[in-house]
Design an enzyme around this catalytic site. Structure first.
Site, PDB file in Angstrom:
ATOM      1  N   ASP A  28       7.479  68.915  53.159  1.00 60.79           N
ATOM      2  CA  ASP A  28       6.414  69.820  53.289  1.00 60.79           C
ATOM      3  C   ASP A  28       5.353  69.467  54.149  1.00 60.79           C
ATOM      4  O   ASP A  28       4.358  70.265  54.810  1.00 60.79           O
ATOM      5  CB  ASP A  28       5.558  69.766  51.972  1.00 60.79           C
ATOM      6  CG  ASP A  28       5.135  68.543  51.230  1.00 60.79           C
ATOM      7  OD1 ASP A  28       5.662  67.399  51.707  1.00 60.79           O
ATOM      8  OD2 ASP A  28       4.747  68.604  50.048  1.00 60.79           O
ATOM      9  N   GLU A  51      17.848  61.442  54.804  1.00 62.90           N
ATOM     10  CA  GLU A  51      17.071  61.044  56.211  1.00 62.90           C
ATOM     11  C   GLU A  51      17.817  59.852  56.775  1.00 62.90           C
ATOM     12  O   GLU A  51      17.779  59.739  58.060  1.00 62.90           O
ATOM     13  CB  GLU A  51      15.709  60.563  55.982  1.00 62.90           C
ATOM     14  CG  GLU A  51      14.811  61.613  55.230  1.00 62.90           C
ATOM     15  CD  GLU A  51      14.706  61.783  53.982  1.00 62.90           C
ATOM     16  OE1 GLU A  51      13.849  62.945  53.645  1.00 62.90           O
ATOM     17  OE2 GLU A  51      15.398  61.237  53.225  1.00 62.90           O
ATOM     18  N   HIS A 115       0.750  63.416  47.688  1.00 64.80           N
ATOM     19  CA  HIS A 115       1.893  62.958  47.135  1.00 64.80           C
ATOM     20  C   HIS A 115       2.539  62.165  48.230  1.00 64.80           C
ATOM     21  O   HIS A 115       2.156  62.452  49.368  1.00 64.80           O
ATOM     22  CB  HIS A 115       2.648  63.942  46.761  1.00 64.80           C
ATOM     23  CG  HIS A 115       3.014  65.144  47.641  1.00 64.80           C
ATOM     24  ND1 HIS A 115       2.000  66.177  47.592  1.00 64.80           N
ATOM     25  CD2 HIS A 115       3.847  65.687  48.376  1.00 64.80           C
ATOM     26  CE1 HIS A 115       2.325  67.190  48.744  1.00 64.80           C
ATOM     27  NE2 HIS A 115       3.575  66.687  48.854  1.00 64.80           N
ATOM     28  N   HIS A 116       3.278  61.238  47.879  1.00 61.33           N
ATOM     29  CA  HIS A 116       4.108  60.451  49.071  1.00 61.33           C
ATOM     30  C   HIS A 116       3.108  59.194  49.289  1.00 61.33           C
ATOM     31  O   HIS A 116       3.537  58.416  50.211  1.00 61.33           O
ATOM     32  CB  HIS A 116       4.659  61.101  50.095  1.00 61.33           C
ATOM     33  CG  HIS A 116       5.432  62.168  49.964  1.00 61.33           C
ATOM     34  ND1 HIS A 116       6.427  62.275  49.012  1.00 61.33           N
ATOM     35  CD2 HIS A 116       5.757  63.388  50.742  1.00 61.33           C
ATOM     36  CE1 HIS A 116       7.084  63.190  49.121  1.00 61.33           C
ATOM     37  NE2 HIS A 116       6.695  63.923  49.904  1.00 61.33           N
ATOM     38  N   GLY A 413      25.570  46.431  62.653  1.00 65.33           N
ATOM     39  CA  GLY A 413      26.739  46.171  61.665  1.00 65.33           C
ATOM     40  C   GLY A 413      26.410  46.923  60.276  1.00 65.33           C
ATOM     41  O   GLY A 413      26.580  46.353  59.329  1.00 65.33           O
ATOM     42  N   ASP A 444      37.336  52.204  53.658  1.00 70.73           N
ATOM     43  CA  ASP A 444      36.857  53.163  52.042  1.00 70.73           C
ATOM     44  C   ASP A 444      35.371  52.552  51.689  1.00 70.73           C
ATOM     45  O   ASP A 444      34.554  53.358  51.136  1.00 70.73           O
ATOM     46  CB  ASP A 444      37.952  52.925  51.067  1.00 70.73           C
ATOM     47  CG  ASP A 444      38.453  51.576  50.898  1.00 70.73           C
ATOM     48  OD1 ASP A 444      37.848  50.657  51.456  1.00 70.73           O
ATOM     49  OD2 ASP A 444      39.505  51.292  50.070  1.00 70.73           O
ATOM     50  N   ASN A 471      42.061  50.395  51.346  1.00 65.37           N
ATOM     51  CA  ASN A 471      42.519  49.034  51.106  1.00 65.37           C
ATOM     52  C   ASN A 471      41.561  48.419  49.850  1.00 65.37           C
ATOM     53  O   ASN A 471      41.630  47.105  50.047  1.00 65.37           O
ATOM     54  CB  ASN A 471      42.582  48.265  52.257  1.00 65.37           C
ATOM     55  CG  ASN A 471      41.219  48.111  52.812  1.00 65.37           C
ATOM     56  OD1 ASN A 471      40.127  48.472  52.601  1.00 65.37           O
ATOM     57  ND2 ASN A 471      40.840  47.333  53.892  1.00 65.37           N
ATOM     58  N   GLY A 473      38.567  48.186  48.908  1.00 65.63           N
ATOM     59  CA  GLY A 473      37.309  47.862  49.092  1.00 65.63           C
ATOM     60  C   GLY A 473      36.882  46.943  50.258  1.00 65.63           C
ATOM     61  O   GLY A 473      37.234  47.308  51.313  1.00 65.63           O
ATOM     62  N   GLU A 477      34.572  41.223  53.780  1.00 66.15           N
ATOM     63  CA  GLU A 477      33.730  40.288  52.827  1.00 66.15           C
ATOM     64  C   GLU A 477      34.919  39.538  52.061  1.00 66.15           C
ATOM     65  O   GLU A 477      34.575  38.423  51.703  1.00 66.15           O
ATOM     66  CB  GLU A 477      33.121  41.179  51.821  1.00 66.15           C
ATOM     67  CG  GLU A 477      32.192  42.364  52.473  1.00 66.15           C
ATOM     68  CD  GLU A 477      30.858  41.716  53.628  1.00 66.15           C
ATOM     69  OE1 GLU A 477      31.002  40.512  53.726  1.00 66.15           O
ATOM     70  OE2 GLU A 477      30.181  42.606  53.930  1.00 66.15           O
TER      71      GLU A 477
END
Length: 595
Positions: A28, A51, A115-116, A413, A444, A471, A473, A477
């Site tokens: 707005d 955003e 607002h915000h 990254g 994925d 794969n 996941g 990691e």
């Protein structure tokens, strides 16, 4: 005197510098000046799902178009949601303009509880403060008399610094009028260069070259970010000496050029590349970005007394700094100063043949098979994106055809970047020439973060190809820690439902699944992927503990404890010794030969 609104003035200026698409999310406090976009010839609007995705899309657009990616949010909730995308652009020197629609000046003066906002007497500039460390300049607009000059100033800084800037536009100010005559004076984008310092730097580089017996060139990402691709290509041709690239510098200069050797990451390189590079007595580097993920975990070493490093704003020649230069003009000056024929007759090293993977007999899709097969799939003019993960390390290991543009965000990254960036890239590709294909290869886990932007691509009639590596996941990691821990698992996803969900026009024939090498080969030669009529989604299933050797090698390079962990957890050891061992039967360490 003819006048236009300040909002339209801003969009006209942005259009003048080559931008054709504005991304963002309506709110707005930006709606009225969003209308001005449609008054500007050649400017269009693409709304995003959120955003953060808008920032990522603008980032991808900028990387391909060479002009700022521009996106709009409303203040507070919108601008903060986008902040991670802005930080990535700051980290990797991507031109970005974030336009924030703010509350009116009266609301700000009276600290109204609009607002915000936060608190009973809110400071409406509080969110502005949050982004100060993640931008090069900001136009904090307040006075109609100075606002046009402020807009021009930050657009210039976006180009000069090659990074994000902000325009904070109070909603009431956007409707105030300015003279159209202001648009007649173009914004000056020429960098401030000390021509004396530039001349001395060029002389020093030429002297270093003349005393070198075996020089080479190393191409890195900032040559691209500071719009010096054409100069880099011309200089490599004129020098006619061996050249190498970083992960992020792949494709800046065509790998089909005669003197290209390979991707150099120290010992975490294909056989022979590191040995060949180490033989150089002078390495001339364009646009160096020596982050861990862009240097083999700092395994690639550039010795100061054997290096020329052309940075965005200075040059370092064998340890001596020449300040107040600019990368693009300096390379141009160097090209003009070189003799018409190469100074040295340097031979190109001949690398040993590719290694044979230990899992070559597998019928299922392995990463050792996948990446060379993708190399065969690429055609000149393609734009290739990779999200952070095993994907980017696999793609850095394969040769590219002529004029393949490669983009990835592996310094900052932020996983999930690549899917919305693909939207921006595909829009930019069509604006430039509409040649080639836009190809995303993502994991994925990465796709899950920003999966909804596939809907925007379908709405925009994108013909991008999205490969998702299934794969199970977060494999990167798992390789670092917790291979079997549940925190490295992701929510199982039925990818065949995605295209119908977002009302793809031909969902049944545009979703593809490959679980075996035979199925993959058939898909990669299919008309739907060779010349996609609309967005194509390809799910490729690979084992959970399989990976690209280059990623495993970078982790194993840390030491014996890292190797033991990878072995004990059962990760695929593609070539033995995590790809770090010597090639048997070679000359010297890895079998490099010299013509």
């Amino acid at each position: 005197m003819a006048t236009i609104s300040l909002g339209r003035y801003m969009w006209e200026r942005i259009r003048q510098v080559g931008v054709e698409t504005i991304f963002g999310v309506p709110g707005d406090f930006n709606l009225q000046f969003l209308d001005s976009i449609f008054e500007v010839d050649g400017l269009k609007w693409i709304g995003n799902q959120n955003e953060l995705n808008a920032a990522y899309a603008a980032d991808g657009y900028a990387r391909i178009k060479g002009v700022p990616g521009v996106f709009v949010t409303t203040h507070g909730v919108g601008e903060l949601s986008a902040l991670n995308g802005v930080a990535g652009a700051m980290s990797e020197h991507v031109k970005l303009i974030h336009v924030v629609g703010q509350t009116t000046r009266l609301m700000q003066d009276k600290h109204m509880m609009i607002h915000h906002s936060i608190g009973r007497e809110p400071n409406h500039q509080q969110y502005n403060n949050a982004s100060k460390g993640l931008r090069y300049a900001a136009a904090e607009l307040w006075d109609i008399k100075t606002a046009p000059q402020e807009i021009d100033r930050v657009i210039r800084e976006c180009f000069i610094q090659s990074g994000p800037v902000y325009i904070f536009m109070p909603l009431d100010l956007s409707a105030e009028q300015v003279s159209t005559d202001l648009l007649k004076t173009p914004i000056d984008f020429s960098p401030k260069v000390d021509t004396v310092a530039q001349g001395k730097a060029v002389e020093a580089i030429l002297a270093a070259l003349s005393s070198s017996k075996n020089p080479s060139v190393f191409i890195d990402a900032l040559a691209h970010r500071f719009n010096a691709v054409s100069e880099s290509r011309e200089l490599v041709k004129k020098l006619h000496i061996p050249f190498y690239s970083s992960n992020m510098g792949k494709g800046v200069v065509d790998e089909t050029e005669e003197m290209y050797v390979g991707n150099w990451n120290g010992p975490i390189s294909s056989p022979g590349v590191d040995e060949a590079a180490q033989q150089s007595d002078l390495v001339i580097t364009f646009g160096y970005l020596p982050a861990d993920t862009n240097s083999g975990g700092f395994a690639r070493k550039l010795e100061s007394d054997k290096s020329v490093i052309v940075n965005p704003f200075n040059v370092v020649v064998k340890g001596t700094i020449y300040p107040d230069t600019s990368l693009k003009p300096l390379l141009s000056a160097l090209i003009k100063s070189l003799p018409s024929h190469p100074q040295q007759k340097v031979s190109k090293p001949i690398l040993p043949p590719p290694r044979t993977p230990l899992d070559i007999a597998a019928t299922n899709i392995t990463q050792s098979y996948l990446w060379p097969r993708i190399s065969e799939f690429l055609t000149p003019g393609d734009i290739l994106l990779a999200d952070t993960g095993t994907t980017v390390f696999g793609l850095c290991d394969i040769p590219f055809p002529e004029n393949v543009r490669f983009t990835t965000q592996i310094y900052y990254g932020s996983i999930g970047w690549a899917t919305p960036a693909t939207l921006g890239v595909d829009v930019a590709r069509k604006e430039i020439s509409n040649e080639g294909r836009t190809i995303l290869i993502t994991g994925d886990g990465s796709l899950a973060l920003t999966i909804q932007e596939i809907g925007t691509m379908i709405k925009q009639k994108s013909s991008a190809i999205i490969f998702v590596i299934n794969n199970e996941g977060y494999t990167v990691e798992r390789m670092i820690w917790g291979a079997q821990q549940p925190y490295n698992d992701i929510v199982p996803t039925t990818y065949s439902h995605l295209l119908p969900l977002y009302q793809h026009p031909t969902p049944s024939t545009s979703y593809h699944l490959a679980t075996t090498k035979v199925e993959l080969d058939s898909l990669l030669s299919s008309p739907a992927l060779l010349n996609p009529p609309n967005l194509q989604l390809v799910e490729i299933v690979v084992p959970k503990l399989d990976t690209s050797w280059r990623l495993a090698g970078q982790l194993a390079y840390r030491g014996e404890a890292a190797k033991e962990y990878l072995n004990n957890e059962g990760f695929v050891n593609t070539y033995g010794d995590w790809g770090l061992g010597a090639v048997e039967g070679g000359e010297g360490k890895t079998g490099v030969k010299w013509t």
